[in-house]
Design a protein around this motif. Structure first.
Motif, mmCIF file in Angstrom:
data_model
loop_
_atom_site.group_PDB
_atom_site.id
_atom_site.type_symbol
_atom_site.label_atom_id
_atom_site.label_comp_id
_atom_site.label_asym_id
_atom_site.label_seq_id
_atom_site.Cartn_x
_atom_site.Cartn_y
_atom_site.Cartn_z
ATOM 1 N N CYS B 136 0.838 -1.236 0.057
ATOM 2 C CA CYS B 136 -0.007 0.009 -0.082
ATOM 3 C C CYS B 136 0.817 1.080 0.099
ATOM 4 O O CYS B 136 0.377 2.407 -0.050
ATOM 5 C CB CYS B 136 -1.053 -0.088 1.333
ATOM 6 S SG CYS B 136 -2.119 -1.407 1.285
ATOM 7 N N GLU B 270 -10.454 -2.884 -0.229
ATOM 8 C CA GLU B 270 -9.379 -2.789 -1.249
ATOM 9 C C GLU B 270 -9.125 -4.400 -1.838
ATOM 10 O O GLU B 270 -7.887 -4.482 -2.114
ATOM 11 C CB GLU B 270 -8.242 -2.073 -0.703
ATOM 12 C CG GLU B 270 -8.231 -0.547 -0.429
ATOM 13 C CD GLU B 270 -7.257 0.125 -0.052
ATOM 14 O OE1 GLU B 270 -6.149 -0.286 0.134
ATOM 15 O OE2 GLU B 270 -7.469 1.649 -0.074
ATOM 16 N N MET B 273 -6.705 -5.001 -4.710
ATOM 17 C CA MET B 273 -5.693 -4.097 -5.166
ATOM 18 C C MET B 273 -4.731 -4.369 -5.778
ATOM 19 O O MET B 273 -3.709 -3.965 -6.416
ATOM 20 C CB MET B 273 -5.164 -3.531 -3.519
ATOM 21 C CG MET B 273 -4.125 -4.400 -2.791
ATOM 22 S SD MET B 273 -3.320 -3.488 -1.297
ATOM 23 C CE MET B 273 -2.811 -4.885 -0.638
ATOM 24 N N SER B 285 -3.698 3.214 -2.474
ATOM 25 C CA SER B 285 -4.467 2.595 -1.215
ATOM 26 C C SER B 285 -4.709 3.818 -0.306
ATOM 27 O O SER B 285 -3.693 4.483 -0.300
ATOM 28 C CB SER B 285 -3.532 1.744 -0.349
ATOM 29 O OG SER B 285 -4.245 1.365 0.646
ATOM 30 N N TRP B 302 -8.925 -5.782 3.328
ATOM 31 C CA TRP B 302 -8.275 -6.421 2.515
ATOM 32 C C TRP B 302 -8.205 -8.168 2.592
ATOM 33 O O TRP B 302 -8.611 -8.369 3.808
ATOM 34 C CB TRP B 302 -6.618 -5.994 2.226
ATOM 35 C CG TRP B 302 -6.341 -6.695 1.043
ATOM 36 C CD1 TRP B 302 -6.195 -6.726 -0.257
ATOM 37 C CD2 TRP B 302 -5.081 -7.813 1.345
ATOM 38 N NE1 TRP B 302 -5.417 -7.477 -0.741
ATOM 39 C CE2 TRP B 302 -4.725 -8.281 -0.008
ATOM 40 C CE3 TRP B 302 -4.399 -8.578 2.204
ATOM 41 C CZ2 TRP B 302 -3.726 -9.270 -0.356
ATOM 42 C CZ3 TRP B 302 -3.519 -9.548 1.813
ATOM 43 C CH2 TRP B 302 -3.096 -9.980 0.895
#
Lengths: 534, 534
Positions: B136, B270, B273, B285, B302
């Protein structure tokens, strides 16, 4: 203002609207003024039930927090806390580690890595059906379609409470009982428990301490109904935790017939069914009964946590013939999923009948029996009464003679004194026991820890005895012989009976009791409705 | 009587008390008379919410039931259903199976077999913190104490909704969105969603189809408040499912500032991601932002399900600096536990940075890109507009030109027609899309299945086209050119705008919509309170 906030949280109605209008203000949650108010700040970031969940987390974990911060380790921390509180079987990690790392276990086929049927993979549900048919001695083969698999029996209590009861409705349970059920049915489900208080006196139809009778069930149900509480189900624990009792077939039939008469569902938790460690005792699963009085309202739970000594592997299962219940629970299973590769492992384990019968159960039962014998022999030497049972991992002990006046406050002080002396036990209050002074010890542990833990317990008890003797010398007439208990090899007989005593200290332990009181009082749930929160 | 039951269940108040007095009578749950009443019998064995959960289960699974009963298999069932509906990455089982069966994974040490910290083992939470810090691009190291681990992001939505909102309160979300969230926040939490309706028109501040703007957030929030709905949080999906959009840093900041102004929590999902498969796109992020506008109200989720192509391994994680929220969620984690041995595996996986970067992500992104290219090339050949994005496993497709009058009823018929032709897609209604005619295709699948699935889709579309042409020949003036869309490689531009159309068929699909409508209407939840059920 302060008072209305307190009552709004704790059960007397109060001004919840006011609390919500200024969500950022720091406010204290104060339970009837009994607990230490500085310890509990109402979080402005959480919902009312979020705060409730948060307090629960804080309060039930005091002993475990202490334990986790100062765990006993033979080499690295010999003065650390010995955990006789958590109901785990620590006697078989060798066998389980070996079995669970064999080649047949280490499988990652693509179907195991994809989204499963949320009720559980069919191969596992089929295996569970076969396993239960065999070990529960079912009169006819059990069916995979009646099996649901999820990540533990706590989740199952939560899901069943939610689909069988609406918010504020209740489930009947006899005390003492495994206290985690209170949280399991309340935190998500907003379902409360109605207690059937049992006691250690032997009178009338009760032929053993804490005996559950239909008479007591009837009374608790009628009392609840008179208070306007809607009771939807009865929970039975068999083998019972913390008593270690096993119900006879005729007792089981009586309880199930009672439930049928009142159209109550019965949730039968048989999670210790293979942890009956003495051949003299015979366990009867309700799934082994020739005929269930009300099969559409009988729901049986089991898991591998206890019987296979693997609390870290989250796996529980429901068996119910009621497809409405199965489907509704299945829709909640999305939140209680078990990893595909773990489902494979559990299926492999359950189908290995030879290993289970020839290797695992033999060793496990012998080890449990030896550990139980060690602890109970120590208790006999100490002259402490206890229930002498042969199922589960626990001994239910009568420490009432170490309480001076017989209150829950003293019970908590004794519990704290054990903890200060580096041994964690569970006190009766945690099981909603109606008599102060009962404790549960987990004996399913290695000898060196049992020895050290029992040494520490003996030290505390001897100190208590000295203090009581010293006081009795000062006030020789205050001694109460009625409170002493007789014990035999099979069972203890106790004659003193006490009503539940109201807690009045400022400790965390009392808070648990108060929270639980709030939850079971119809008052709190009726006054704190969704409408009020909305 | 029949009517009051219907309304009691479906949202107009009604006589719930009457329903409960005679719990054994068979009653039908009938949603405003739109659905087929014979399909839904209210079970006398379940609570009102249990019945609701049961219906949910039944209705959302129609397509999946058909799929599970008739799965495509290249060899064994070549005429079976191809699943383009489930958002799974089926391109990397080879890599994951291999990695997850290596020797470092097959570990069963005793601590893994014991009860864990319900927030997750510390070794795993530390690993998650390091992993998120790296991927992130966090400006400072993230902390293990802010990490909570549980069995999937669905569970996390359920737990967060419960601790942030009280029953009947609401969370803001932009449509179209992954529809599973509706169930996740409602089934246990009794929390509803307030929709921010986006559409494909490009006007004003919207520079792309279905663009989320602060203006639209403000309006939806004010509308909800005007209706008396208490909104506690905003959910952001980034990358967005089903659109595949990635939010820019400035968009993210705008949304977070909006939430801060209104003291709303923000739940940022996320989960895709690392599934951004084209280097031209940059994912940001919220954990990578220099400064969070309101860190105490920002909660990031996540999991490995999507990014590591293992939906069967139930693992999700929450990152929040708010310790009140973390503690409250932790108390619910008891119901969402992850097996110890799985926690070990996930930690091993997340710490293997070299393998992730050099082997896994390279292969995964290349495979996702190739599959995306294949499907979108097919769509271009078919002349079908779609959003051309490069994140996630899905393409959001505009099939509006295949609807004659542009209703959700027609959308459902088209969905059914695809299913009858053995290809399962998701229709826009399942994402609460406000415009009928949009569909989501999952492209993260092997070439032979993509080929066959696209062939089947082409067949259906060609048939539809023939039918429409035939009708237009008969009624040449009825054709509506305004509904046709332009598309480019990058993005499609669509000009027709339609308000949500009320469903009026008797199918399961409509029932989903109706259930969701009931849940989001403040009416149902306010009138069906715990008090009423109690």
């Amino acid at each position: 203002q302060a008072l209305s906030e307190i009552e709004g949280m704790a059960g007397k109605g109060g001004n919840l609207e006011e609390m919500r209008v200024r969500p950022l203000a720091k406010r204290r949650v104060d339970m009837h003024g009994f607990c230490n108010p500085s310890g509990f700040q109402r979080s402005p970031y959480l919902s009312a039930r979020g705060n409730f969940a948060s307090i629960f987390q804080g309060s039930t974990e005091e002993g475990y927090k202490a334990y986790h911060a100062d765990k006993y380790d033979e080499d690295k921390n010999p003065n650390g806390i010995i955990n006789f509180g958590t109901s785990e079987n620590k006697l078989c990690f060798d066998l389980m580690s070996k079995r669970l790392t064999q080649a047949d276990m280490n499988v990652m086929d693509p179907p195991l890595l994809q989204y499963p049927d949320w009720k559980g993979h069919l191969f596992l549900r089929e295996e569970v059906a076969r396993f239960l048919t065999y070990y529960c001695k079912a009169p006819a083969p059990l069916k995979a379609e009646n099996v649901i698999v999820l990540n533990g029996c706590g989740s199952l209590f939560s899901a069943l409470a939610t689909v069988l009861c609406d918010p504020g409705e209740a489930v009947l349970i006899a005390t003492p009982f495994y206290g985690g059920i209170t949280q399991s049915v309340f935190l998500y489900g907003n379902v409360k428990l109605v207690y059937v208080y049992l006691d250690s006196k032997i009178t009338g139809t009760s032929t053993r301490p804490f005996q559950l009778t239909v008479e007591k069930l009837e009374k608790a149900l009628q009392d609840a109904r008179a208070e306007g509480v809607t009771v939807r189900a009865l929970i039975l624990l068999n083998p019972q935790n913390p008593l270690g009792d096993i119900y006879s077939l005729s007792e089981l039939r009586d309880y199930l017939e009672f439930a049928k008469r009142h159209e109550l569902h019965v949730i039968v938790d048989e999670i210790y069914m293979l942890s009956v460690f003495d051949e003299s005792a015979t366990f009867h699963s309700v799934l082994g009964m020739d005929r269930l009085p009300d099969p559409q309202r009988t729901h049986v739970m089991w898991g591998i946590t206890k019987d296979f000594a693997v609390s870290g592997i989250r796996f529980g299962t429901l068996y119910t013939e009621n497809q409405d219940v199965a489907n509704a629970v299945a829709s909640l299973c999305y939140f209680h999923g078990v990893c595909g590769p773990v489902q494979h492992k559990v299926a492999q384990l359950l189908r290995d009948r030879d290993w289970i019968n020839q290797v695992y159960l033999r060793a496990n039962h012998a080890r449990l029996k030896a550990a139980h014998t060690y602890v109970t022999d120590e208790l006999k030497t100490l002259g402490v009464p206890f229930l002498n049972r042969n199922a589960g991992f626990f001994v239910w002990i009568d420490f009432r003679k170490y309480l001076k006046t017989g209150t829950f406050e003293e019970e908590l002080l004794l519990w704290k004194r054990f903890l200060d002396n580096k041994v964690l036990l569970s006190c009766g209050k945690a099981f909603e026991c109606s008599e102060p002074g009962w404790f549960r010890i987990i004996f399913a542990d290695k000898t060196h820890r049992l020895q050290l833990g029992m040494q520490r317990i003996r030290k505390v008890l001897e100190e208590c005895e000295q203090e009581i003797l010293a006081e009795e010398k000062e006030q020789p007439c205050q001694s109460d012989q009625e409170g002493k208990a007789d014990s035999t090899d099979e069972v203890i007989f106790v004659s003193r009976h006490q009503e539940p005593t109201c807690a009045s200290s400022s400790s965390l332990g009392d808070l648990i009791g108060l929270l639980q009181q709030q939850m079971r009082s119809s008052d709190w749930l009726q006054k704190n409705t969704a409408e009020q929160f909305a």
